[in-house]
Structure formats: structure tokens, C-alpha cells
Design a protein around this motif. Structure first.
Motif, PDB file in Angstrom:
ATOM      1  N   LEU A  16       8.822   8.758 -13.864  1.00 51.74           N
ATOM      2  CA  LEU A  16       9.830   7.722 -14.055  1.00 51.74           C
ATOM      3  C   LEU A  16      11.233   8.313 -14.001  1.00 51.74           C
ATOM      4  O   LEU A  16      12.137   7.738 -13.394  1.00 51.74           O
ATOM      5  CB  LEU A  16       9.591   7.001 -15.385  1.00 51.74           C
ATOM      6  N   LYS A  17      11.416   9.499 -14.599  1.00 43.94           N
ATOM      7  CA  LYS A  17      12.735  10.139 -14.596  1.00 43.94           C
ATOM      8  C   LYS A  17      13.166  10.557 -13.201  1.00 43.94           C
ATOM      9  O   LYS A  17      14.342  10.524 -12.882  1.00 43.94           O
ATOM     10  CB  LYS A  17      12.732  11.350 -15.525  1.00 43.94           C
ATOM     11  N   LEU A  29       9.557  -4.659  -4.077  1.00 42.73           N
ATOM     12  CA  LEU A  29       9.069  -3.303  -3.854  1.00 42.73           C
ATOM     13  C   LEU A  29      10.245  -2.358  -3.688  1.00 42.73           C
ATOM     14  O   LEU A  29      11.144  -2.607  -2.884  1.00 42.73           O
ATOM     15  CB  LEU A  29       8.204  -3.276  -2.578  1.00 42.73           C
ATOM     16  N   TRP A  30      10.230  -1.280  -4.474  1.00 37.98           N
ATOM     17  CA  TRP A  30      11.208  -0.210  -4.333  1.00 37.98           C
ATOM     18  C   TRP A  30      10.434   1.056  -4.013  1.00 37.98           C
ATOM     19  O   TRP A  30       9.391   1.327  -4.622  1.00 37.98           O
ATOM     20  CB  TRP A  30      12.023  -0.027  -5.605  1.00 37.98           C
ATOM     21  N   ILE A  31      10.939   1.835  -3.064  1.00 38.88           N
ATOM     22  CA  ILE A  31      10.233   3.018  -2.587  1.00 38.88           C
ATOM     23  C   ILE A  31      11.125   4.249  -2.731  1.00 38.88           C
ATOM     24  O   ILE A  31      12.294   4.220  -2.359  1.00 38.88           O
ATOM     25  CB  ILE A  31       9.834   2.848  -1.110  1.00 38.88           C
ATOM     26  N   ASP A  32      10.534   5.323  -3.256  1.00 39.48           N
ATOM     27  CA  ASP A  32      11.178   6.624  -3.331  1.00 39.48           C
ATOM     28  C   ASP A  32      10.410   7.534  -2.364  1.00 39.48           C
ATOM     29  O   ASP A  32       9.369   8.098  -2.722  1.00 39.48           O
ATOM     30  CB  ASP A  32      11.120   7.170  -4.760  1.00 39.48           C
ATOM     31  N   GLU A  33      10.900   7.617  -1.119  1.00 33.26           N
ATOM     32  CA  GLU A  33      10.199   8.395  -0.089  1.00 33.26           C
ATOM     33  C   GLU A  33      10.234   9.887  -0.380  1.00 33.26           C
ATOM     34  O   GLU A  33       9.312  10.611  -0.004  1.00 33.26           O
ATOM     35  CB  GLU A  33      10.800   8.087   1.278  1.00 33.26           C
ATOM     36  N   ASN A  34      11.268  10.367  -1.064  1.00 39.70           N
ATOM     37  CA  ASN A  34      11.382  11.795  -1.361  1.00 39.70           C
ATOM     38  C   ASN A  34      10.318  12.267  -2.341  1.00 39.70           C
ATOM     39  O   ASN A  34       9.761  13.351  -2.197  1.00 39.70           O
ATOM     40  CB  ASN A  34      12.773  12.122  -1.899  1.00 39.70           C
ATOM     41  N   ASN A  35      10.031  11.460  -3.351  1.00 43.27           N
ATOM     42  CA  ASN A  35       9.053  11.833  -4.377  1.00 43.27           C
ATOM     43  C   ASN A  35       7.701  11.149  -4.184  1.00 43.27           C
ATOM     44  O   ASN A  35       6.819  11.289  -5.022  1.00 43.27           O
ATOM     45  CB  ASN A  35       9.606  11.507  -5.772  1.00 43.27           C
ATOM     46  N   LYS A  36       7.568  10.396  -3.089  1.00 45.83           N
ATOM     47  CA  LYS A  36       6.316   9.689  -2.763  1.00 45.83           C
ATOM     48  C   LYS A  36       5.860   8.781  -3.903  1.00 45.83           C
ATOM     49  O   LYS A  36       4.717   8.803  -4.343  1.00 45.83           O
ATOM     50  CB  LYS A  36       5.216  10.689  -2.390  1.00 45.83           C
ATOM     51  N   LEU A  37       6.814   7.946  -4.360  1.00 46.69           N
ATOM     52  CA  LEU A  37       6.566   6.990  -5.441  1.00 46.69           C
ATOM     53  C   LEU A  37       6.990   5.599  -4.984  1.00 46.69           C
ATOM     54  O   LEU A  37       7.888   5.455  -4.162  1.00 46.69           O
ATOM     55  CB  LEU A  37       7.342   7.371  -6.700  1.00 46.69           C
ATOM     56  N   LEU A  38       6.352   4.580  -5.534  1.00 48.07           N
ATOM     57  CA  LEU A  38       6.773   3.211  -5.304  1.00 48.07           C
ATOM     58  C   LEU A  38       6.708   2.448  -6.605  1.00 48.07           C
ATOM     59  O   LEU A  38       5.930   2.779  -7.499  1.00 48.07           O
ATOM     60  CB  LEU A  38       5.928   2.519  -4.227  1.00 48.07           C
ATOM     61  N   LEU A  52       3.880   3.639  -9.161  1.00 52.49           N
ATOM     62  CA  LEU A  52       2.676   4.229  -8.564  1.00 52.49           C
ATOM     63  C   LEU A  52       3.082   5.363  -7.647  1.00 52.49           C
ATOM     64  O   LEU A  52       4.191   5.366  -7.117  1.00 52.49           O
ATOM     65  CB  LEU A  52       1.948   3.195  -7.696  1.00 52.49           C
ATOM     66  N   SER A  53       2.157   6.296  -7.432  1.00 52.49           N
ATOM     67  CA  SER A  53       2.391   7.284  -6.383  1.00 52.49           C
ATOM     68  C   SER A  53       1.814   6.736  -5.088  1.00 52.49           C
ATOM     69  O   SER A  53       0.955   5.851  -5.109  1.00 52.49           O
ATOM     70  CB  SER A  53       1.736   8.625  -6.744  1.00 52.49           C
TER      71      SER A  53
END
Length: 161
Positions: A16-17, A29-38, A52-53
Motif C-alpha cells: 500500500l505504501k 481501476l488504478w494501475i501501478d505498472e512499476n510495482n505491478k499492482l492494481l 491486488l498484485s
């Protein structure tokens, strides 16, 4: 993290941090492509709170008025009108071909199959929940576009694994 359905035990404070969205599709839907999280929204009109990962995502389906319309595990399978017009076309095709009142939708969501703590479960991203929405309305057309963006993003995540 909490979701509409209860605690998201998979999301630890460390993930989460570090979650920093690189892509946002509305409040769905929000995606964090760098950390492979959504992060997904499991409740109407509320920003995403269920983390989620990428590895947790197994497949997704489009649910309309309580019926599964399209199921995808990332290989682009579709039914009916979707073969010609994509998921939005399949949604319209299913409405006009399967009910007596063909002019509205009460429930429209993406149901995701996820792996969490060694168990398979479902989480839903609602787009329409309990309100009659005419399929020829501007509101519905906007929802279709957002839903298509979410589907494309989920397919991309599944295919990247």
C-alpha cells in the motif's frame, strides 16, 4: 485495506505504501505498472480501495443483469456481437437478444476471478448497480467506453504474466 466484501488481507502495508498509480480509469481501476499492482473499486462512486498484485488476477467476466456475458482469461474470447464489435457490442447484443424489455440495464459489472491467500475468489467492479439505465442514453455510452478501457487494461495485465 477494506473492500465492499470485507478485508483485503492480501494487501499488506508495504504494498500500500509503494502503490503509486501510473494509470487511472475513472474511479474503477488504478494501475501501478512499476510495482505491478492494481487497485479496484468494489462499490459504486467510491475510489478504488481493493489492492491486488498483477499475479493475483486470473480472469474477468462481464456480468449484465445477473448473467455472465463474456469471460476472458486474456486471450480475447468473446461471444455474439462481441466478435464483430468488441465487448461493448456483445453487451448490446446480449441485451437486445435475451430479454423482453431490451431498452435498459439494471446491473452491469466486471467480475474478476482472483487468487488470494491460496484461494480463488471473485471481486466485482460495478458500473451500473440497481438503476435502470437506457442503453441508448449518453450515460450508458460513457459507461461502455470506461468499461472497455478497464477490460483492455485487465487483458493487458493478464497477458503480461
Amino acid at each position: 485495506m477494506s473492500s465492499f466484501f470485507g478485508k483485503n488481507k492480501k494487501a499488506d502495508g508495504k504494498d500500500l505504501k509503494k502503490f503509486s498509480p501510473t494509470t487511472k480509469i475513472g474511479n474503477h481501476l488504478w494501475i501501478d505498472e512499476n510495482n505491478k499492482l492494481l487497485m479496484i473499486s468494489t462499490k459504486m462512486y467510491i475510489k478504488p480501495k481493493f489492492l491486488l498484485s498483477f499475479d493475483d488476477l486470473i480472469s474477468h467476466s462481464i456480468m449484465i443483469n445477473g448473467k455472465t456475458l463474456i469471460k476472458s482469461n486474456g486471450v480475447g474470447r468473446a461471444i455474439g456481437g462481441g466478435l464483430l464489435f468488441g465487448p461493448a457490442g456483445a453487451i448490446v447484443g446480449a441485451i437486445t437478444g435475451s430479454s423482453k424489455d431490451k431498452s435498459y440495464v439494471n446491473i452491469l459489472m466486471i467480475s474478476m476471478e482472483i487468487s488470494q491467500n491460496g484461494k480463488i475468489k471473485k471481486e466485482n467492479i460495478p458500473f451500473i448497480a440497481g438503476t435502470k439505465t437506457k442503453i441508448d442514453s449518453a450515460q450508458y455510452k460513457t459507461i461502455e467506453i470506461e468499461m472497455q478501457e478497464v477490460i483492455n487494461a485487465l487483458d493487458k495485465i493478464i497477458n503480461s504474466k
